[in-house]
Each structure stands twice: as structure tokens, then as C-alpha cells.
Design an enzyme around this catalytic site. Structure first.
Site, PDB file in Angstrom:
ATOM      1  N   CYS A 224      29.602  42.898  23.203  1.00  0.00           N
ATOM      2  CA  CYS A 224      29.629  43.210  24.648  1.00  0.00           C
ATOM      3  C   CYS A 224      28.784  44.428  25.004  1.00  0.00           C
ATOM      4  CB  CYS A 224      31.061  43.410  25.119  1.00  0.00           C
ATOM      5  SG  CYS A 224      32.072  41.941  24.900  1.00  0.00           S
TER       6      CYS A 224
ATOM      7  N   HIS B 253      30.302  47.209  32.025  1.00  0.00           N
ATOM      8  CA  HIS B 253      30.594  45.924  31.397  1.00  0.00           C
ATOM      9  C   HIS B 253      31.834  45.357  32.096  1.00  0.00           C
ATOM     10  CE1 HIS B 253      31.550  42.767  28.720  1.00  0.00           C
ATOM     11  NE2 HIS B 253      32.533  43.392  28.104  1.00  0.00           N
TER      12      HIS B 253
ATOM     13  N   ASN C  23      34.516  37.807  31.644  1.00  0.00           N
ATOM     14  CA  ASN C  23      33.797  38.646  30.677  1.00  0.00           C
ATOM     15  C   ASN C  23      32.675  37.814  30.047  1.00  0.00           C
ATOM     16  OD1 ASN C  23      32.922  40.146  28.493  1.00  0.00           O
ATOM     17  ND2 ASN C  23      34.963  40.736  27.818  1.00  0.00           N
TER      18      ASN C  23
END
Ligand code: UT7
Length: 324
Positions: A114, A251, A281
Site C-alpha cells: 500500500c 492512502h 482500499n
């Protein structure tokens, strides 16, 4: 005079299929209400069966090239951040190069889960400021739907697919903090946290691609602390503090992490780009997706100071400060 890597184009791509939270209620002991309140996610996009990460990346790249007013062969290098490549090799970047019809330049992938886009952007910046490339395409692209365990309600409701891309160009600048372009970065990892977020398969272990495993709550506790400290560290490097920041582009893992980090940094939510409700996500794709949406919404404008920050498997985390 200093050479800066300046953003001259941005674009994103989301697969057509939109999956609302309610769809998971049919197969799992979960609810739209739980997913919304614990994560902020309302829907996500899933790639079609025949759609791969390099397809998503290519569509986002085309839009960024068009936005920059360039042709594919004007690009010298492609850096793709992904943990869900089409194949073990070759890289997604070389597949994108071929799909764009590029006949020159070079491409490679960066894998920091990520945090991947932060690492890729920092790497692309290094290519530009060292004079190895004049224009670099930086892409975050993922198909996390392919590594979900659909029986694990603690993970499969959280992730989505998508891609975002930036075109960076070398430009002569004054060499101070009023310059456009990447101004600083801060990268970190700590392999002792590996069990918090990992995939339980791979080439040299099981021989298959495996499924994502996450200790969500333990990771949550690490996230706010590490994200706020890396953002502060990146700003410190150029002598700036939170007051100088126009936009935090975090993020997009969980709205509560985004809010907690903004609060720790002393930045109101009005100055944070939030897309987690619509995308879930999307791992390395989430920051360039949020940048592209932020520009489309008229929020991010030329000259604004952005701080992008991310954390993910590794653990790996980091931040980039850039003036748009
Ligand atoms: O992108 C990389 C970075 N990723 C992250 O930073 C993710 C970090 N973690 C998170 O976002 C959050 O920890 C989650 C959204 C994953 C979970 O939220 P939480 O507030 O930490 O919940 P929890 O894990 O402590 O679980 C609370 C309860 C548990 O039940 P018990 O043990 O209290 O009975 C879970 O089993 O919620 C249960 N639960 C669910 N219930 C309904 C877990 N998933 C679900 C679900 N639906 N989908």
C-alpha cells in the site's frame, strides 16, 4: 538552479463493476452499517475476469498522457507500483509500455504494497533529478480482488481495484520551497511487522499467488502513529510545518485512520482528499486515484502544496511532499 520532477499530467481508471457493501450481506455475516462505520467504505470497483492490472494501468496512463498533451513516445520511463502483477514476470511496466505502443524508454515495477506509490514516486523523482529520464510515468495499479479470501469478512469487504497515473517532467527551478514538483520524501520499512499484513503464497513458497491476511486492529494502531510521523519527517526535511500544507492526500484504507492522522498533524478534514467511500482500499493505486479525483473535483490546483502518505505490508510506510 535545481532540476525538479514536476507533475504535468494525471489520470485514473476504475473498472466498470461497482460493488456496494450490501452485496457482501448475501454471503457473509456482515452489514453495510458495520463496513461504513468501521472503515468509511460504501462501495468499491472490481475488475472484470478478463481485465488485468496492466489493463487498468494502461487506461490510467493513457489519460495522464492525454492530460499532459503528450504522445506515448514522449515518455522516457514507466515506474509501476503494484503487488498484484499480471504475471510473476515480466513487469507490469513493460506490459504497459507495449500496450501504449511505446517503442523506446524503459519500465520496471516497484513493490511496497500500500506504500508502493510513495516508493515509486520517490524513485521516479530520483530518475528525473539524476538526469536519467526527462519524463517519467508513475502508475499505481492493483487488482486486489484477485487475492481476497471471500470467506474472511475481516478483509474481503475492504479492498478494491483501480489505477492512477502521473506524468513527471524535469523542469529547471529556483531550488527553494516555492518550486513546483517533488520537494522531499521520507521512506521507512520494518520487516519485524511482517505478520500484520501479508499474502500467504508466492513463487518460492507455495507456488501460487495466495490470499491476503491481515491483523486489522494491530495494524490500525500502528498506522496513525507512523503516518503522522512520516508526514512530519518529510515536511521537516524542507523546513516546513503543517500550516504550509494545502492538501493531505492519504492512502485510502480506513476513514478513521485518515481522520486520526489528520488530527495528529493538526490539519482539518476540509484539507484532506477522501475517496475511500467510493474506491475502498486500492493499495498502491489509492493515492494517484485520490490525486486525480481531487483535481477533477477542482480541489487540487497548480501551486498547491500536497503531502501524500501511506502504510502497508512490510510494514512499509512513507510520505512525499510535492507542489502541484
Ligand atoms: O492498506 C494497508 C493498511 N491497512 C490498514 O491500515 C487497515 C487497518 N485496519 C482497519 O482498517 C480496521 O482495523 C478494520 C476495518 C480492519 C477493522 O476495524 P476494527 O475497529 O479494528 O475492528 P476489529 O478488527 O477490532 O473487529 C471488531 C469486531 C470483531 O468481532 P469481535 O471479536 O469483537 O466479536 C470482528 O470479528 O468486528 C468483527 N468484524 C466484522 N463484523 C462484521 C470484522 N470484520 C467484520 C465485518 N462485518 N466485515
Amino acid at each position: 538552479m535545481t532540476t525538479r520532477a514536476v507533475v504535468i499530467g494525471v489520470g485514473h481508471y476504475l473498472p466498470e463493476r461497482v460493488v456496494p457493501n450490501s452485496e457482501f450481506e448475501k454471503t457473509l455475516e456482515t452489514s453495510d452499517e458495520w463496513i461504513r462505520t468501521r472503515s468509511g467504505i460504501e462501495r468499491r470497483h472490481f475488475a472484470a475476469e478478463d481485465e488485468t492490472t496492466s489493463d487498468l494501468a494502461m487506461f490510467a496512463a493513457r489519460k495522464a498522457i492525454e492530460n499532459a498533451g503528450l504522445e506515448p513516445d514522449d515518455i522516457d520511463a514507466i515506474v509501476v507500483a503494484t503487488s498484484t502483477p499480471d504475471l510473476t514476470f515480466p513487469s507490469v511496466a513493460t506490459m504497459v509500455q507495449q500496450k501504449l505502443g511505446m517503442t523506446r524508454g524503459f519500465g520496471f515495477d516497484v513493490q511496497a504494497v500500500c506504500a508502493g506509490f510513495i516508493y515509486a514516486l520517490s524513485t521516479a523523482n530520483a530518475l528525473v533529478v539524476s538526469g536519467q529520464a526527462k519524463r517519467v510515468m508513475v502508475i499505481g495499479a492493483e487488482t486486489f480482488s484477485r487475492i481476497m479470501d471471500w470467506t474472511d469478512r475481516g478483509t474481503c469487504v475492504l479492498f478494491g481495484d483501480g489505477a492512477g497515473a502521473l506524468v513527471l517532467e524535469a523542469q529547471d527551478s529556483a531550488g527553494d520551497i516555492s518550486d513546483r514538483g517533488v520537494l522531499s520524501s521520507d521512506l521507512n520499512s520494518d520487516g519485524r511487522y511482517r505478520d500484520m499484513l501479508y499474502v500467504d503464497g508466492g513463487v518460492s513458497t507455495t507456488g501460487d499467488s495466495g490470499k491476503l491476511r491481515m491483523q486489522g486492529n494491530a495494524l490500525f494502531r500502528q498506522a496513525v502513529e507512523k503516518l503522522s510521523s512520516t508526514a512530519t519527517a518529510a515536511l521537516d526535511k524542507i523546513g516546513l510545518n503543517d500550516d504550509a500544507v494545502d492538501w493531505i492526500v492519504p492512502h485510502q484504507a480506513n476513514i478513521r485512520i485518515i481522520q486520526g492522522t489528520a488530527k495528529k498533524l493538526g490539519i482539518p478534514m476540509e484539507r484532506v482528499i477522501v475517496t475511500v467511500q467510493d474506491h475502498g482500499n486500492t493499495s498502491a493505486a489509492s493515492i494517484p486515484l485520490a490525486m486525480s479525483v481531487g483535481v477533477q473535483q477542482g480541489k487540487i490546483k497548480k501551486g498547491d502544496l500536497l503531502v501524500a502518505e501511506a502504510i502497508g505490508g512490510g510494514l512499509a510506510w512513507g510520505a512525499v511532499v510535492l507542489r502541484w
